[in-house]
Structure formats: C-alpha cells, structure tokens
Design a protein around this motif. Sequence first.
Motif, PDB file in Angstrom:
ATOM      1  N   GLU A 275      -1.165 -14.254  -3.542  1.00  0.00           N
ATOM      2  CA  GLU A 275      -1.792 -15.453  -4.109  1.00  0.00           C
ATOM      3  C   GLU A 275      -2.882 -16.025  -3.215  1.00  0.00           C
ATOM      4  OE1 GLU A 275       1.466 -18.051  -4.899  1.00  0.00           O
ATOM      5  OE2 GLU A 275       1.759 -17.301  -6.942  1.00  0.00           O
ATOM      6  N   VAL A 276      -2.917 -15.603  -1.953  1.00  0.00           N
ATOM      7  CA  VAL A 276      -3.937 -16.147  -1.043  1.00  0.00           C
ATOM      8  C   VAL A 276      -5.320 -15.563  -1.321  1.00  0.00           C
ATOM      9  CG1 VAL A 276      -2.190 -16.464   0.737  1.00  0.00           C
ATOM     10  CG2 VAL A 276      -3.585 -14.389   0.750  1.00  0.00           C
ATOM     11  N   TYR A 277      -5.384 -14.455  -2.049  1.00  0.00           N
ATOM     12  CA  TYR A 277      -6.676 -13.821  -2.321  1.00  0.00           C
ATOM     13  C   TYR A 277      -7.380 -14.537  -3.470  1.00  0.00           C
ATOM     14  CZ  TYR A 277      -4.711 -10.069   0.508  1.00  0.00           C
ATOM     15  OH  TYR A 277      -4.140  -9.348   1.524  1.00  0.00           O
ATOM     16  N   PRO A 278      -8.717 -14.631  -3.418  1.00  0.00           N
ATOM     17  CA  PRO A 278      -9.442 -15.305  -4.507  1.00  0.00           C
ATOM     18  C   PRO A 278      -9.295 -14.588  -5.849  1.00  0.00           C
ATOM     19  CG  PRO A 278     -10.962 -14.226  -2.963  1.00  0.00           C
ATOM     20  CD  PRO A 278      -9.607 -14.187  -2.334  1.00  0.00           C
ATOM     21  N   GLU A 279      -9.125 -13.275  -5.794  1.00  0.00           N
ATOM     22  CA  GLU A 279      -8.872 -12.504  -7.007  1.00  0.00           C
ATOM     23  C   GLU A 279      -7.644 -11.633  -6.779  1.00  0.00           C
ATOM     24  OE1 GLU A 279     -12.235 -10.214  -8.105  1.00  0.00           O
ATOM     25  OE2 GLU A 279     -13.512 -11.958  -8.534  1.00  0.00           O
ATOM     26  N   PRO A 280      -6.883 -11.336  -7.839  1.00  0.00           N
ATOM     27  CA  PRO A 280      -5.683 -10.510  -7.665  1.00  0.00           C
ATOM     28  C   PRO A 280      -6.042  -9.138  -7.109  1.00  0.00           C
ATOM     29  CG  PRO A 280      -5.716 -11.529  -9.844  1.00  0.00           C
ATOM     30  CD  PRO A 280      -7.065 -11.771  -9.238  1.00  0.00           C
ATOM     31  N   PRO A 281      -5.302  -8.645  -6.124  1.00  0.00           N
ATOM     32  CA  PRO A 281      -5.525  -7.275  -5.646  1.00  0.00           C
ATOM     33  C   PRO A 281      -5.157  -6.282  -6.742  1.00  0.00           C
ATOM     34  CG  PRO A 281      -3.511  -8.170  -4.711  1.00  0.00           C
ATOM     35  CD  PRO A 281      -4.174  -9.308  -5.442  1.00  0.00           C
ATOM     36  N   ARG A 282      -5.642  -5.073  -6.584  1.00  0.00           N
ATOM     37  CA  ARG A 282      -5.440  -4.071  -7.642  1.00  0.00           C
ATOM     38  C   ARG A 282      -4.569  -2.922  -7.158  1.00  0.00           C
ATOM     39  NH1 ARG A 282     -11.025  -3.802 -11.176  1.00  0.00           N
ATOM     40  NH2 ARG A 282     -11.242  -6.051 -11.409  1.00  0.00           N
ATOM     41  N   ALA A 283      -3.933  -2.280  -8.136  1.00  0.00           N
ATOM     42  CA  ALA A 283      -3.055  -1.146  -7.829  1.00  0.00           C
ATOM     43  C   ALA A 283      -3.405   0.019  -8.739  1.00  0.00           C
ATOM     44  CB  ALA A 283      -1.593  -1.541  -8.016  1.00  0.00           C
ATOM     45  N   PHE A 284      -3.384   1.208  -8.159  1.00  0.00           N
ATOM     46  CA  PHE A 284      -3.683   2.439  -8.894  1.00  0.00           C
ATOM     47  C   PHE A 284      -2.457   3.343  -8.845  1.00  0.00           C
ATOM     48  CE2 PHE A 284      -5.020   6.931  -8.649  1.00  0.00           C
ATOM     49  CZ  PHE A 284      -5.622   7.063  -9.896  1.00  0.00           C
ATOM     50  N   CYS A 285      -1.992   3.776 -10.020  1.00  0.00           N
ATOM     51  CA  CYS A 285      -0.846   4.682 -10.120  1.00  0.00           C
ATOM     52  C   CYS A 285      -1.286   5.990 -10.767  1.00  0.00           C
ATOM     53  CB  CYS A 285       0.279   4.064 -10.947  1.00  0.00           C
ATOM     54  SG  CYS A 285       1.007   2.577 -10.239  1.00  0.00           S
ATOM     55  N   GLN A 286      -0.817   7.097 -10.213  1.00  0.00           N
ATOM     56  CA  GLN A 286      -1.139   8.414 -10.750  1.00  0.00           C
ATOM     57  C   GLN A 286       0.144   9.229 -10.854  1.00  0.00           C
ATOM     58  OE1 GLN A 286      -4.127  10.496  -8.521  1.00  0.00           O
ATOM     59  NE2 GLN A 286      -4.496  12.014 -10.112  1.00  0.00           N
ATOM     60  N   THR A 287       0.290   9.928 -11.994  1.00  0.00           N
ATOM     61  CA  THR A 287       1.531  10.654 -12.263  1.00  0.00           C
ATOM     62  C   THR A 287       1.267  12.133 -12.448  1.00  0.00           C
ATOM     63  OG1 THR A 287       2.286   8.693 -13.470  1.00  0.00           O
ATOM     64  CG2 THR A 287       3.590  10.698 -13.719  1.00  0.00           C
ATOM     65  N   PHE A 288       2.121  12.935 -11.839  1.00  0.00           N
ATOM     66  CA  PHE A 288       2.139  14.378 -12.064  1.00  0.00           C
ATOM     67  C   PHE A 288       3.504  14.752 -12.645  1.00  0.00           C
ATOM     68  CE2 PHE A 288      -1.045  13.710  -8.865  1.00  0.00           C
ATOM     69  CZ  PHE A 288      -2.026  14.650  -9.141  1.00  0.00           C
TER      70      PHE A 288
END
Length: 468
Positions: free
Chosen positions: A24-37
């Motif tokens: 919540e301290v970041y001005p914008e939400p951080p992002r997450a990348f998921c990859q599936t094999f």
Amino acid sequence: MQRISQQQINQQWENIEQVRRMNEVYPEPPRAFCQTFGCQQNEADTERIAGMLKEMGYEPTEEPAEASVIVVNTCAVREHAEKRVLGIIGRYTHLKETNPELTICMCGCMVQQEHITEKIKKSYPRVDIVFGTHALWRFPELLLRRLGGSKRLFEIGGSDEGEIAEGLPVLRGKGCHAWLSIMYGCNNFCSYCIVPYVRGRERSRLPEVIEQEMRELVAEGYKDITLLGQNVNSYGKDLDEPIDFSDLLARLDAIPGDYRIRFMTSHPKDASAKLFRTMANGTHISHQLHLPFQSGSDEILKRMNRKYDSAQYRALIAEAREAMPDVVLSSDIIVGFPGETEEDFLQTLRMVEDVEYDLLYTFLYSKRTGTPAATMPDSATQEEKQERFDRLLKTQERIIERRQNAYVGKTVRVLIDGTGKQPSDYPMAGRTDGGLLVLCRGNNLNIGDFVEINIEKASLRALFGTQV
C-alpha cells in the motif's frame, strides 16, 4: 492424508494481509506475472497462486518486465519442458539488472525433484523462492519472509501422503471455461511417469466442498467446467463415506443451470460401465471421453505398469460407444518406450485404426530420472522412433479427416468461447459438446452463448458452419 487446519489457513490470510499493507505504500499497485507449463492441474494451481497475489495487492500483468513478482509454475513430465523452463528463467533473472527488487519464484512438479533443486541452487542464484506442489498453500508465508529480508527460500519437502488446503483465494481466467480440481496426486506408478513422485499419493477433496465450488462457478456464469485429477476414476477411494467418481459426477450434474461438465484424466484400469451410464444419463455431462491407452502392445503395457491389456481397453471403448453412440474419443500414446519393437508399434497402429479416435495426443518417450523406465534397456534408435512417430501421425490424420468430414451437413450445439485467430468468413470460435473446435458465423453471437450451428465444411483442426 492430512487436511490443513483452519488455523493454518487463517495464518496464511494474515500473511496475505501483511504483504498487502507493505504494498500500500506504493503510489500504484505493484504487478505480478504468472506463467504456467504443463497440464490443466498446473493451470488450476496457477489460478490459486494468482488469487493469493491479487489479495496481497498485486495487479496481474502479461509483461514480465513490468512485474515486481514473477512466478513460473513448472512441469516435470518431459525433458523438453524442463529445458524450456530453465531457458526462460535464465532470461527473467536478467531483469534484476534493471529491477533489483524483483522477486523470482519457481514452483510446481519440476522443482519437486532433488536434482533440479540442486541445479537451481548452484546455477540460478537470482531465483528467490522455490516451492514444490506440497507447499503451494504456503506461498503467502514464503513471499512475506523473502520480502522481509530472508535469504533464498527452498520449500520442496512435504508429506508423501500429501495435503489438502481449502479456503484460499483463486483468480480464475475470463471467459466461460473453468477448472475444478476434485483430487490431487496419483497412486498408479506407471513406470515412465514422474507424477506420483512429485505430487504425492491420491487424495480426494470432500464432495460437499466440490459441490459448493461447482455451484459458485455456475452462479458466476462459467459454462464449460472441467473436473481435474491425475486419475479422476480413483476419486473417493480415500474418503470415509462411500462415494466414487460416478456418484460425484451425478451429484454435480444435478446442480441447475446451463453449463457443461467435462473431466480428465480417466485411467482405463478404473473406468467402468457405471461411469459411462452416468455420462449417458446426465443432463450436463459432455459425451467426451479422454481414455489414454499409451500402447497397443500387451507386453509394453505390462512394462509400463498400466494394469490393463489391449483386450480390456477395447472392451471399455465398446461399452462407452454402446452407452453414448455420439461420444467423442481422445487418447494419449507414447512412441518409443524402452524395448518397443516394430511389432509392438504395429499393434499400437492397429489400435488407432480400429478405434478411430477423434483426437490423439502423441509423444515420443521422454526419459525421466527416478522412474523405473529410465533404467530399462532399449535397442531402437532415435531415427527409428521418429519414423514410427511420423507414421502414427499420418495414420491419425487420415482418420481425423474422415471423422471431421462426417459432420458436414449436420447441426451441432456449440458453446461460443472466443473469436477466430484471423479475420475470416467465420469470425467466432466455439466447442461442440464433444470438445471439437468450430469456427462459425451468425447474428449477434456472443461469448458464452450456446447456439445451433450447421456444419458446412471441415479441416483437420476445425469444423466450419453457420448459425441455424
């Protein structure tokens, strides 16, 4: 089998909340990348990881370079998939040169193997968190510890009996398809397969929990719901109450709504006439059966530890077709299993020609360290195996062409689930009850609609038609 306690689940929710407050301290939400094999079960596992990340304050992204957290869910079934994963992980670690705060995670079946874990420790020092299938439910705890300054984390162990955790978040894909896991693990120990070693023993989710999740999926508008398990036909064997997969299927089919149920994978040793009757009598159950036979040779089946022979398999196919004359059949075949002779392969080819599958998943044997097949003698050359594989593909192509052309002039019910890959005369895409791809056109076709389509032409990969 151990069921994770509510207290342990609550602790993971507390970990989720702590990470969310950190973000919540970041001005914008951080992002997450998921990859599936890998398989559909891995896809379902990734949806749970994505759900945890969403609750922790991360927004999903399709671009690894934008991410603060990268999670790669791996597959151990074939060597090619493992090499691909390691190559991709190598590229992702270079992102830390511009983003040193990036957290890179690897999980899934591949990392459950000790020799892979050691390779990651020694050769991929920028990978931060590595966790196996048994530790998936503890992902919020692991991420919190790493963000809090812990050194690299490796959580690979786990009970051989396996665990089941309920009550953690899930972020499902958009559209009309959904996965619903009914069980985990495998007890079959086919001699070529690493899955029982990395996913543990069979363990069934409680039927009331599955039913509740199914009701939620139908209420949320999902129209094509696939029940998942390494061997769905073994469902219920470890439960106290007397229930088998056919009973569960009938129970879920009774849920009101406009939807389809599919399932995979069925093992021939546990498939039964009762299952086929349940499918035939169901309101929502698709007449689609994926029944892997792997080889038409009884000698090879014995070496594979498949626990059935070709005659028993043929009898099952006959029972399925008697109960459902319109059933769409698919199967898995391994070419080049250690010790396979030309005659063994010809028996496989005869099985394909006699059964006439609508779809085949064909693979060249891939040696898996730690399995019995890995030490079996083998005299065939790679060139001979490839030549047999190519012959199998050509045989199956002729069968598919004939079976696809048989639909021309018929009307089929199609669930619209997407658009065609290219602008064409048939801009929408959907699936028949049996799972066949249909490219179609009509008035006001929308994703999620069930429509009647008249088939006008066919190719090896698709049917083409117009709304009736």
